[in-house]
Write a protein that holds these residues in place. Structure first.
Motif, mmCIF file in Angstrom:
data_model
loop_
_atom_site.group_PDB
_atom_site.id
_atom_site.type_symbol
_atom_site.label_atom_id
_atom_site.label_comp_id
_atom_site.label_asym_id
_atom_site.label_seq_id
_atom_site.Cartn_x
_atom_site.Cartn_y
_atom_site.Cartn_z
ATOM 1 N N ASN A 171 -26.815 36.225 0.123
ATOM 2 C CA ASN A 171 -26.559 37.612 -0.007
ATOM 3 C C ASN A 171 -27.961 38.464 0.113
ATOM 4 N N LEU A 172 -27.980 39.526 0.758
ATOM 5 C CA LEU A 172 -29.084 40.334 0.543
ATOM 6 C C LEU A 172 -28.810 41.499 -0.045
ATOM 7 N N SER A 173 -29.870 42.151 -0.830
ATOM 8 C CA SER A 173 -29.741 43.395 -1.560
ATOM 9 C C SER A 173 -29.748 44.566 -0.525
ATOM 10 N N GLY A 196 -37.700 24.336 15.592
ATOM 11 C CA GLY A 196 -38.185 24.588 14.093
ATOM 12 C C GLY A 196 -37.686 25.852 13.626
ATOM 13 N N GLU A 197 -37.754 26.715 14.238
ATOM 14 C CA GLU A 197 -37.196 28.222 13.849
ATOM 15 C C GLU A 197 -35.724 28.345 13.365
ATOM 16 N N VAL A 198 -34.847 27.658 14.233
ATOM 17 C CA VAL A 198 -33.475 27.410 13.974
ATOM 18 C C VAL A 198 -32.998 26.607 13.182
ATOM 19 N N SER A 199 -34.114 25.647 12.627
ATOM 20 C CA SER A 199 -33.564 24.563 11.678
ATOM 21 C C SER A 199 -33.740 25.127 10.263
ATOM 22 N N ASP A 200 -32.624 24.507 9.379
ATOM 23 C CA ASP A 200 -32.825 24.616 7.983
ATOM 24 C C ASP A 200 -33.846 23.613 7.195
ATOM 25 N N ASN A 201 -33.685 22.616 8.031
ATOM 26 C CA ASN A 201 -34.733 21.702 7.612
ATOM 27 C C ASN A 201 -36.017 21.769 7.447
ATOM 28 N N ILE A 202 -36.840 21.633 6.473
ATOM 29 C CA ILE A 202 -38.207 21.887 6.024
ATOM 30 C C ILE A 202 -38.986 20.865 6.915
ATOM 31 N N THR A 203 -38.619 19.807 7.017
ATOM 32 C CA THR A 203 -39.621 18.803 7.828
ATOM 33 C C THR A 203 -39.423 19.163 9.329
ATOM 34 N N THR A 204 -38.272 19.495 9.735
ATOM 35 C CA THR A 204 -38.248 19.910 11.279
ATOM 36 C C THR A 204 -39.001 21.022 11.557
ATOM 37 N N ARG A 205 -38.978 22.182 10.751
ATOM 38 C CA ARG A 205 -39.666 23.441 10.695
ATOM 39 C C ARG A 205 -41.048 22.965 10.871
ATOM 40 N N TRP A 212 -51.625 37.956 16.609
ATOM 41 C CA TRP A 212 -50.863 36.850 16.782
ATOM 42 C C TRP A 212 -50.984 36.029 15.825
ATOM 43 N N GLY A 213 -51.977 35.853 14.985
ATOM 44 C CA GLY A 213 -51.885 35.214 13.612
ATOM 45 C C GLY A 213 -50.707 35.423 12.656
ATOM 46 N N VAL A 214 -50.320 36.889 12.772
ATOM 47 C CA VAL A 214 -49.073 37.078 12.016
ATOM 48 C C VAL A 214 -47.956 35.994 12.213
ATOM 49 N N TYR A 215 -47.757 35.699 13.621
ATOM 50 C CA TYR A 215 -46.389 35.025 13.923
ATOM 51 C C TYR A 215 -46.297 33.481 13.236
ATOM 52 N N PRO A 216 -47.378 32.785 13.273
ATOM 53 C CA PRO A 216 -47.136 31.553 12.468
ATOM 54 C C PRO A 216 -46.990 31.628 10.924
ATOM 55 N N ILE A 217 -47.582 32.763 10.682
ATOM 56 C CA ILE A 217 -47.455 32.935 8.935
ATOM 57 C C ILE A 217 -46.066 33.415 8.746
ATOM 58 N N ALA A 218 -45.518 34.382 9.577
ATOM 59 C CA ALA A 218 -44.297 34.820 9.339
ATOM 60 C C ALA A 218 -43.244 33.392 9.467
ATOM 61 N N TYR A 219 -43.599 32.758 10.445
ATOM 62 C CA TYR A 219 -42.679 31.383 10.612
ATOM 63 C C TYR A 219 -42.924 30.398 9.238
ATOM 64 N N LEU A 220 -43.973 30.473 8.558
ATOM 65 C CA LEU A 220 -44.354 29.567 7.454
ATOM 66 C C LEU A 220 -43.164 30.162 6.320
ATOM 67 N N LEU A 221 -42.978 31.383 6.115
ATOM 68 C CA LEU A 221 -42.485 31.956 4.948
ATOM 69 C C LEU A 221 -41.330 31.244 4.361
ATOM 70 N N PRO A 254 -34.604 32.544 -0.470
ATOM 71 C CA PRO A 254 -34.323 32.359 0.951
ATOM 72 C C PRO A 254 -34.227 33.711 1.651
ATOM 73 N N ALA A 255 -33.472 34.734 0.803
ATOM 74 C CA ALA A 255 -33.486 36.007 1.313
ATOM 75 C C ALA A 255 -34.860 36.865 1.401
ATOM 76 N N THR A 256 -35.644 36.712 0.636
ATOM 77 C CA THR A 256 -37.051 37.103 0.705
ATOM 78 C C THR A 256 -37.547 36.577 1.976
ATOM 79 N N ALA A 257 -37.629 35.332 2.047
ATOM 80 C CA ALA A 257 -38.158 34.770 3.484
ATOM 81 C C ALA A 257 -37.582 35.344 4.535
ATOM 82 N N LEU A 258 -36.319 35.546 4.445
ATOM 83 C CA LEU A 258 -35.794 35.894 5.893
ATOM 84 C C LEU A 258 -36.224 37.480 6.172
#
Ligand SMILES: *C/C=C(C)/C=C/C=C(C)/C=C/C1=C(C)CCCC1(C)C
Length: 268
Positions: free
Chosen positions: A3-5, A138-147, A195-204, A211-215
């Protein structure tokens, strides 16, 4: 079920909507700007326009996908998933097209010529494609290791690209006028910061956030980075080609325009 607020939902909704507007406005601007630069630089404004119109399209698809993926539960103050998936592939398809074009746009103003230019473009375009293709699983996986694994692989070409750009822009700065040098200096910083923002956003999603905050953080991060890396970066490149155009005009024997050019405003 995630759910999202209302605020979380609206943050993504508004950032996607704002980005559509920014890309659309930049498209109109770069089209009009074409007529204000010397003939040989018109390709640069055309590429800038192409990049933002591709992004505008993909953002409008993402916007529809977002509104389809969540629905408001009346009176509850939350948005729940409808069962339709928010399609992250639009982003990656967009990057696959626009990142190589962003590199082409930059190389075009660096005065690198001949074989070196061809080899540099080829290497950077291949590295960009690898970076994006490797990031996607990695982006579309819910698995931490895969990501983590795909993200790490994707970081290898990423570091290569930034290193090459840093070096090449630095080399160009050494030969340019003070004014152009100033713009190149800023472009280099802007590239690194955006460009540095992309890998950081990917790591969230890996950071044990809810999970909602990260998304939401990830979508917001990607959107802000895209506005900086496409329209704002394009405006800075445009500033350089304007300076170069004015210099050519000033140096032409009778203040005349470069050959084949029917579009420049009359010189003083
Ligand atoms: C206009 C779009 C741009 C400039 C997109 C740039 C994208 C990146 C620099 C993505 C980089 C990634 C990593 C370095 C690792 C994790 C996966 C990615 C694809 C998010």
């Amino acid at each position: 079920m995630q759910n999202l607020s209302v605020d979380q939902y609206d943050t993504v909704y508004n950032s996607l909507s704002f980005t559509i507007a920014a890309m659309g406005a930049a498209f109109v601007f770069f089209l009009m700007a074409r007529g204000t630069v010397a003939y040989k630089f018109q390709r640069v404004t055309e590429v800038a326009a192409l990049i933002v119109v591709i992004a505008c399209y993909h953002y409008s698809r993402m916007f529809s996908s977002w509104t389809a993926a969540y629905s408001h539960v009346a009176g509850s103050g939350v948005y729940t998933q409808t069962g339709e998936r928010f399609n992250e592939a639009y982003r990656y398809a967009d990057w696959l097209l626009t990142v190589p074009l962003l590199l082409v746009e930059l190389i075009a103003v660096l005065y690198i010529t001949g074989n070196k230019k061809a080899a540099l473009t080829r290497n950077l375009v291949i590295a960009a494609a690898l970076m994006i293709v490797l990031g996607y699983p990695g982006e579309v996986s819910d698995n931490i290791t895969t990501r983590l694994i795909w993200g790490t692989l994707s970081t290898i070409p990423f570091v290569y690209i930034l290193f090459v750009l840093w070096t090449e822009v630095g080399a160009a700065m050494a030969t340019e006028s003070e004014e152009v040098k100033g713009w190149l200096f800023s472009i280099r910083l802007l590239l690194l910061a955006s460009w540095g923002v992309y890998p950081i956003a990917y790591l969230l999603p890996l950071l044990h956030l809810d999970p909602a905050t990260a998304l939401v953080g990830k979508q917001l991060g990607y959107s802000i980075a895209d506005v900086i890396a496409k329209p704002i970066y394009g405006l800075m490149i445009y500033a350089i080609v304007r300076i170069k155009t004015q210099r050519e005009q000033a140096e032409a024997p009778d203040g005349a325009l470069v050959p084949h050019d029917h579009t420049l405003p009359p010189s003083r």
